[in-house]
Design a protein around this motif. Structure first.
Motif, short mmCIF file in Angstrom:
data_model
loop_
_atom_site.label_atom_id
_atom_site.label_comp_id
_atom_site.label_asym_id
_atom_site.label_seq_id
_atom_site.Cartn_x
_atom_site.Cartn_y
_atom_site.Cartn_z
N MET A 264 0.84 -1.21 0.00
CA MET A 264 0.00 0.00 0.00
C MET A 264 0.87 1.25 0.00
N VAL A 278 -5.63 1.36 -0.26
CA VAL A 278 -6.28 0.23 0.42
C VAL A 278 -7.26 -0.44 -0.56
N ALA A 308 -9.30 -4.94 5.20
CA ALA A 308 -9.27 -3.77 4.34
C ALA A 308 -10.50 -2.90 4.59
#
Ligand code: PEP
Ligand code: MG
Length: 746
Positions: A264, A278, A308
């Protein structure tokens, strides 16, 4: 070729964002984007393909291919390289596109001049939106950092699409605006019209492009830290058992995974905001989830998906409360939902649509108890439905119409109006018996499982509750209910029945109904496993407690009770002995015991029909649990869509079997009823009555239609028709319906 670096990528994203901020129609925007990407990626061609419908991709904009092909070139999902990228949800990168497996030549585009091909999916949390492609004359494989950069761009496009950046364009407008029909399966019959209410609202990311990567990296690190602390908190709960702990440990491992955060952070360095990074990671997880056949691995990917979601909520501050107002006629749309959450919504829901779910799931049981139309396995409904969208739920056919055309909505309204009219007609029969022309009266009882069902006793005209399923009170709690609590609930049920009587079925857990607070057993075939009376006899604590609660709840009034899933006489005798012992105990403790007690067995396994005479002599009544009986008679799982409708109740073998049960009960004067779903289907119900079953127990809404039919016909005549079909080895449905048509045309 100049090497790309993260700052190139960031520059491209900023240009993209600025370009999207300019006014213009959707098509202008798309064209500006393809131009900009082609330039930035040093490629002669950049094209955007979008889904026209779930199976078809359309070339919606291009820089470099022939302009005439735009909105003309279409590909099926999986067709050509573009179709493959869309289907797999993964990039495809080749120096020689025409030689690649699955290549489809599209002469109208002129693409043959560009052998280098890089396609990446445009997807939003696994929801396929389209494909972004760059192509080049120089036959080369695109470098890894170029692939990453294009994926990041596709991610931003997906977010922009979600925010409606292309909505004025016809091609993009399909998303979330076009009518859509989703074919799922029936969870509960009935038709409803209303507006979508998402159980878990979509998290909307309004800023996919980072202003300042350093700030975004700080934000994501802080959010991940908070997430880790919250997962650690989950694990610190003292009451977790070994299995729950193992599951949470795996979950924790993911939350602490360095790779997850690193990926990320890399995307943020390429220009995405923390939220968009994300979501990009989540999209990749969802795409993998679709490809992985192994259930264990899929569960782990689910964990990652769930993490997530939590991370997004932390970052955006969007919880379940997004400020949206529930419509007046809500149709709940969810991936899945637990029974307690569903009960919280209660009867205000007009319909329920689940992307997952199963016929026997707790949610389906509650939906059935509340008589709310339910469609399960409604593929992609979550990615398509928006809060407030118009929706029609056709529980009879297992179909959902999202944003329906007016003609469709109207035809459903007509159907509902007809059903309402029929219910009015039924109401006029409420106080009349189900007396057939031959003078035979069939007792019509209703099935229930919730306190909320009891008012239906009055409306439907049912004589009494013929089956009260007691599982729900156990399933909706996260700990075992106490005896006093249960006694109070049962007493309220009896009070609400106003002396009409209730036949309680003792706990039927196991199989699909797993108590959240009981250790689950990993059984290869739970429907044939340790369930119902088997659990009650082997681990008698719960059954004993339930019997005590039932005895107390009756406060001396007559009691009717049946044990589920009895396969042989001895199980019934043992269960009855347990009841006798509880009656004795309660008496000793000074509680008043019921004046009279009728103890029955549910015939749900073919074996019980062949029990020795003693059983038929001793049991007070038998109730055929046709849902289970049929699944074991035909060896066809009642929850398996592939087989559950395969065998007909009116097949000669099943009817012959019913005749045998009737004959054995008649021989010993044992009362017999039928309480499976078939008892509420008018044709099946009249056949059972014709074969000698004098009591039918069904959903309250079925009482009217069944009574209407029974009052119109002569059961003796019908019996003749059925017996002839059985003798001829024919399915009785056709002769029976032909006969019925003749009766009603008189
Ligand atoms: C049946 O099996 O027919 C029945 C009534 O029980 P359940 O549907 O609760 O298993
Ligand atoms: Mg059953």
């Amino acid at each position: 070729m100049p090497k790309r670096n993260d700052s190139d990528s960031r520059k491209l994203l900023r240009r993209l964002r600025d370009s999207l901020a300019l006014p213009g129609q959707g098509q202008d925007r798309l064209d500006r984007i393809t131009n900009l990407i082609a330039d930035s990626m040093h490629s002669e061609v950049c094209s955007i393909y979008l889904f026209r419908d779930p199976e078809t991709l359309e070339l919606c904009s291009t820089e470099g291919l022939k302009a005439e092909a735009v909105h003309q070139t279409r590909l099926k999902l999986g067709e050509g390289l573009v179709g493959q990228v869309a289907r797999k949800g993964e990039p495809m990168n080749t120096a020689n596109a025409p030689a690649a497996k699955g290549f489809r030549y599209m002469p109208e585009t002129g693409e043959e001049a560009y052998p280098a091909f890089l396609g990446v999916p445009i997807q939003r949390i696994g929801e396929r939106l389209g494909v972004l492609v760059v192509q080049s004359k120089v036959a080369r494989v695109y470098a890894e950092d170029e692939v990453d950069a294009l994926e990041v761009v596709a991610m931003v496009l997906a977010e922009m699409a979600e925010l409606g950046a292309f909505n004025s364009d016809e091609a993009m407008a399909g998303k979330h605006t076009h009518p859509l029909m989703v074919r799922g399966s029936t969870g509960q019959e009935g038709v409803a019209e209303g507006h979508v209410w998402l159980h878990e609202p979509r998290v909307v990311v309004t800023n996919p492009v980072a202003e300042d990567p350093l700030t975004e990296i700080e934000r994501i690190r802080a959010a991940v830290d908070r997430l880790r602390v919250s997962v650690d908190d989950l694990l610190s709960v003292a009451t977790l058992d070994k299995e729950q702990r193992q599951v949470l440990e795996a979950y924790r491992m993911f939350a602490h995974s360095r790779g997850w955060l690193r990926r990320m952070e890399e995307d943020i360095a390429r220009g995405l905001s923390a939220e968009a990074a994300v979501q990009k990671e989540q999209s990749a997880t969802r795409a993998r989830m679709e490809q992985v056949p192994d259930a264990y691995l899929r569960d782990r990917l689910h964990d990652l998906d769930d993490l997530a979601n939590r991370l997004l909520r932390i970052l955006t501050g969007q919880g379940t409360d997004t400020g949206a107002e529930m419509p007046a006629d809500p149709v709940l749309v969810a991936r899945n939902i637990g029974p307690a959450e569903l009960l919280d919504y209660g009867r205000k829901l007009k319909g329920i649509v689940l992307e997952e779910g199963s016929v026997g799931s707790h949610a389906a049981i509650v939906a059935r108890a509340l008589a709310i139309p339910l469609v399960i396995h409604a593929d992609r409904i979550l990615s398509e439905a928006l809060n407030g969208n118009a929706i029609v739920v056709d529980g009879d056919q297992g179909i959902v119409h999202l944003r329906p055309e007016e003609t469709i909505a109207r035809s459903f309204r007509d159907k509902m109006a007809m059903q309402a009219q029929a219910q009015e007609r039924y109401a006029s029969l409420r106080s009349l018996p189900a007396e057939s022309r031959c003078g035979t009266i069939t007792a019509l009882h209703m099935n229930a499982g919730l306190m909320a069902d009891l008012p239906s006793l009055e409306h439907s005209g049912a004589e009494r509750v013929g089956l009260f399923r007691t599982e729900l009170q156990f399933l909706i709690r996260n700990q075992m209910p106490r005896r006093e609590e249960l006694a109070a609930i049962y007493a309220r049920v009896l009070d609400a029945a106003k002396g009409r009587g209730v036949t309680f079925r003792t706990l039927d857990i196991g199989s699909d109904k797993v108590l959240p607070y009981m250790k689950p057993h990993d059984e290869p075939n739970p429907a044939m496993g340790w369930r119902a009376i088997r659990v009650g006899l082997d681990k008698p604590g719960i059954l004993r407690m339930q019997l005590q609660a039932l005895i107390r709840a009756h406060r001396g009034e007559p009691m009717s009770l049946m044990f589920p899933f009895i396969a042989e006489g001895s199980e019934f005798y043992d269960a009855r002995a347990m009841l006798d012992a509880q009656l004795e105990r309660e008496r000793m403790l000074g509680h008043v015991i019921p004046r009279t007690i009728r103890i029955g067995a549910m015939l749900e396994t073919p074996a019980l029909a062949f029990a020795p005479d003693r059983f038929f002599r001793e049991v007070d009544f038998i109730s055929i649990g046709g849902n289970d009986l049929k699944q074991f008679f035909f060896a066809a799982d009642r929850e398996n869509e592939l087989v559950r409708r395969r065998y007909d109740t009116l097949s000669p073998s099943f009817l012959e079997f019913i005749c045998r049960i009737v004959a054995r009960c008649q021989e010993f004067n044992t009362d017999l009823s039928f309480c499976g779903e078939d008892a509420g289907r008018p044709i099946e119900a009249m056949c059972f009555a014709a074969l000698g079953i004098r009591t039918l127990s069904m959903r309250p809404a079925s009482i009217g239609p069944v009574k209407t039919l029974l009052r119109r016909i002569d059961l003796t005549q019908l019996q003749g028709v059925i017996k002839t079909a059985i003798m001829d080895g024919e399915n009785a449905r056709q002769p029976v319906t032909d006969w019925l048509a003749m009766q009603t045309s008189d």
